[in-house]
Design a protein around this motif. Structure first.
Motif, mmCIF file in Angstrom:
data_model
loop_
_atom_site.group_PDB
_atom_site.id
_atom_site.type_symbol
_atom_site.label_atom_id
_atom_site.label_comp_id
_atom_site.label_asym_id
_atom_site.label_seq_id
_atom_site.Cartn_x
_atom_site.Cartn_y
_atom_site.Cartn_z
ATOM 1 N N CYS A 270 -7.842 7.430 3.449
ATOM 2 C CA CYS A 270 -7.566 8.330 2.237
ATOM 3 C C CYS A 270 -7.011 8.253 1.469
ATOM 4 C CB CYS A 270 -5.884 6.717 1.631
ATOM 5 S SG CYS A 270 -6.748 5.316 1.116
ATOM 6 N N VAL A 271 -7.457 9.601 0.393
ATOM 7 C CA VAL A 271 -7.939 10.754 0.391
ATOM 8 C C VAL A 271 -6.929 9.784 -1.882
ATOM 9 C CG1 VAL A 271 -8.540 12.349 -1.247
ATOM 10 C CG2 VAL A 271 -8.724 11.806 0.890
ATOM 11 N N TRP A 272 -6.035 9.449 -1.413
ATOM 12 C CA TRP A 272 -4.624 9.734 -2.193
ATOM 13 C C TRP A 272 -4.200 8.641 -1.640
ATOM 14 C CZ3 TRP A 272 -5.371 12.019 -6.715
ATOM 15 C CH2 TRP A 272 -5.749 13.347 -7.046
ATOM 16 N N CYS A 273 -4.346 7.037 -1.866
ATOM 17 C CA CYS A 273 -3.927 6.347 -1.700
ATOM 18 C C CYS A 273 -4.301 4.938 -2.233
ATOM 19 C CB CYS A 273 -4.267 5.195 -0.207
ATOM 20 S SG CYS A 273 -5.930 5.347 -0.384
ATOM 21 N N GLY A 274 -3.676 4.063 -2.492
ATOM 22 C CA GLY A 274 -3.988 2.741 -3.609
ATOM 23 C C GLY A 274 -2.653 1.322 -3.845
ATOM 24 N N THR A 275 -2.160 1.001 -3.939
ATOM 25 C CA THR A 275 -1.395 -0.140 -4.030
ATOM 26 C C THR A 275 -0.152 0.340 -4.954
ATOM 27 O OG1 THR A 275 -2.412 -1.116 -5.828
ATOM 28 C CG2 THR A 275 -3.181 -1.588 -3.362
ATOM 29 N N TRP A 276 0.930 -0.533 -4.800
ATOM 30 C CA TRP A 276 1.829 -0.568 -5.529
ATOM 31 C C TRP A 276 2.619 -1.783 -6.165
ATOM 32 C CZ3 TRP A 276 7.885 -1.427 -3.920
ATOM 33 C CH2 TRP A 276 7.595 -2.024 -2.709
ATOM 34 N N ARG B 55 1.354 -1.006 -0.129
ATOM 35 C CA ARG B 55 0.210 -0.217 -0.123
ATOM 36 C C ARG B 55 0.883 1.407 0.274
ATOM 37 N NH1 ARG B 55 -4.740 -0.971 -1.302
ATOM 38 N NH2 ARG B 55 -5.200 1.243 -0.068
ATOM 39 N N TYR B 56 -0.327 2.141 -0.264
ATOM 40 C CA TYR B 56 1.408 3.396 -0.112
ATOM 41 C C TYR B 56 0.172 4.581 0.109
ATOM 42 C CZ TYR B 56 -0.439 4.945 -4.655
ATOM 43 O OH TYR B 56 -1.438 5.923 -5.902
ATOM 44 N N ASN B 57 0.544 5.562 0.322
ATOM 45 C CA ASN B 57 -0.056 6.801 0.660
ATOM 46 C C ASN B 57 0.232 8.033 0.580
ATOM 47 O OD1 ASN B 57 -2.377 8.925 1.646
ATOM 48 N ND2 ASN B 57 -2.290 7.751 3.577
ATOM 49 N N PHE B 58 0.136 8.886 0.090
ATOM 50 C CA PHE B 58 0.074 10.517 -0.082
ATOM 51 C C PHE B 58 -0.694 11.235 1.282
ATOM 52 C CE2 PHE B 58 1.019 9.499 -4.273
ATOM 53 C CZ PHE B 58 2.309 9.613 -5.207
ATOM 54 N N HIS B 59 0.590 12.082 1.911
ATOM 55 C CA HIS B 59 -0.247 12.592 3.295
ATOM 56 C C HIS B 59 0.049 14.242 3.128
ATOM 57 C CE1 HIS B 59 -0.272 9.225 5.714
ATOM 58 N NE2 HIS B 59 0.037 8.362 4.958
ATOM 59 N N GLN B 60 -1.218 14.875 2.535
ATOM 60 C CA GLN B 60 -1.311 16.481 2.173
ATOM 61 C C GLN B 60 -0.706 16.616 4.444
ATOM 62 O OE1 GLN B 60 -4.918 16.384 1.476
ATOM 63 N NE2 GLN B 60 -4.478 17.636 -0.617
ATOM 64 N N PRO B 61 -0.425 17.735 4.582
ATOM 65 C CA PRO B 61 0.031 18.179 6.118
ATOM 66 C C PRO B 61 -1.459 18.744 6.463
ATOM 67 C CG PRO B 61 1.353 19.864 3.830
ATOM 68 C CD PRO B 61 0.047 18.728 3.052
ATOM 69 N N GLY B 62 -1.039 18.746 6.987
ATOM 70 C CA GLY B 62 -1.907 18.379 8.619
ATOM 71 C C GLY B 62 -2.954 17.266 8.851
ATOM 72 N N ASP B 63 -2.609 15.972 7.555
ATOM 73 C CA ASP B 63 -3.402 15.252 7.642
ATOM 74 C C ASP B 63 -3.717 14.457 8.889
ATOM 75 O OD1 ASP B 63 -4.394 15.613 5.131
ATOM 76 O OD2 ASP B 63 -3.515 14.525 4.057
ATOM 77 N N PRO B 64 -4.536 13.809 9.503
ATOM 78 C CA PRO B 64 -4.252 12.810 10.640
ATOM 79 C C PRO B 64 -3.301 11.868 10.091
ATOM 80 C CG PRO B 64 -6.377 12.867 10.212
ATOM 81 C CD PRO B 64 -5.834 13.716 8.987
#
Length: 134
Positions: A114-120, A100-109
């Protein structure tokens, strides 16, 4: 009499250190940095972790034999600007060993939806991201 004994001991110690140093040095072969970069291929575990995103680089495909055309260079430059702008919206990218992967935006818990996540996946010495949330 004590000074000559110390001198012999010191000389013996220095000789032993030098001999050990020479044997360890001779066990390493010199390779150029270009050769090292050419021979190293990343593995899947090299991508796991948290990555700070800043910029990008254009690299031609490994199997590209001819110089890029002006159209190809323009398209690559436009793509690089798009990717750099996308990465700029995130604080960091987290890639986990479970695929799995996840792009974390500033201030995200750190946990939550997850909004910008998926598989790699890993193929051809590269990490490939699939955006499941698109």
């Amino acid at each position: 009499m004590q000074n000559p004994a110390r001198a012999i001991c010191a000389a013996t110690l220095l000789f032993a250190i030098g001999a050990v140093g020479l044997t360890s040095i001779s066990s390493f072969a010199y390779i150029s940095s270009a050769q090292a970069q050419e021979e190293y291929l990343p593995t899947e575990k090299d991508f796991v972790g948290k990555w700070k995103l800043n910029g990008g680089a254009i690299r031609p495909p490994r199997d590209m034999k001819d110089a890029p055309t002006p159209e190809q260079e323009a398209a690559a430059s436009e793509f690089q600007q798009t990717v750099t702008a996308f990465y700029g919206a995130f604080d960091y990218l987290e890639i986990t060993a479970d695929g799995r992967y996840n792009f974390h935006q500033p201030g995200d818990p750190t946990s939550g939806p997850c909004v910008w996540c998926g598989t790699w996946s890993f193929s051809k010495s590269s990490a490939w991201l699939e955006l499941d949330t698109a």
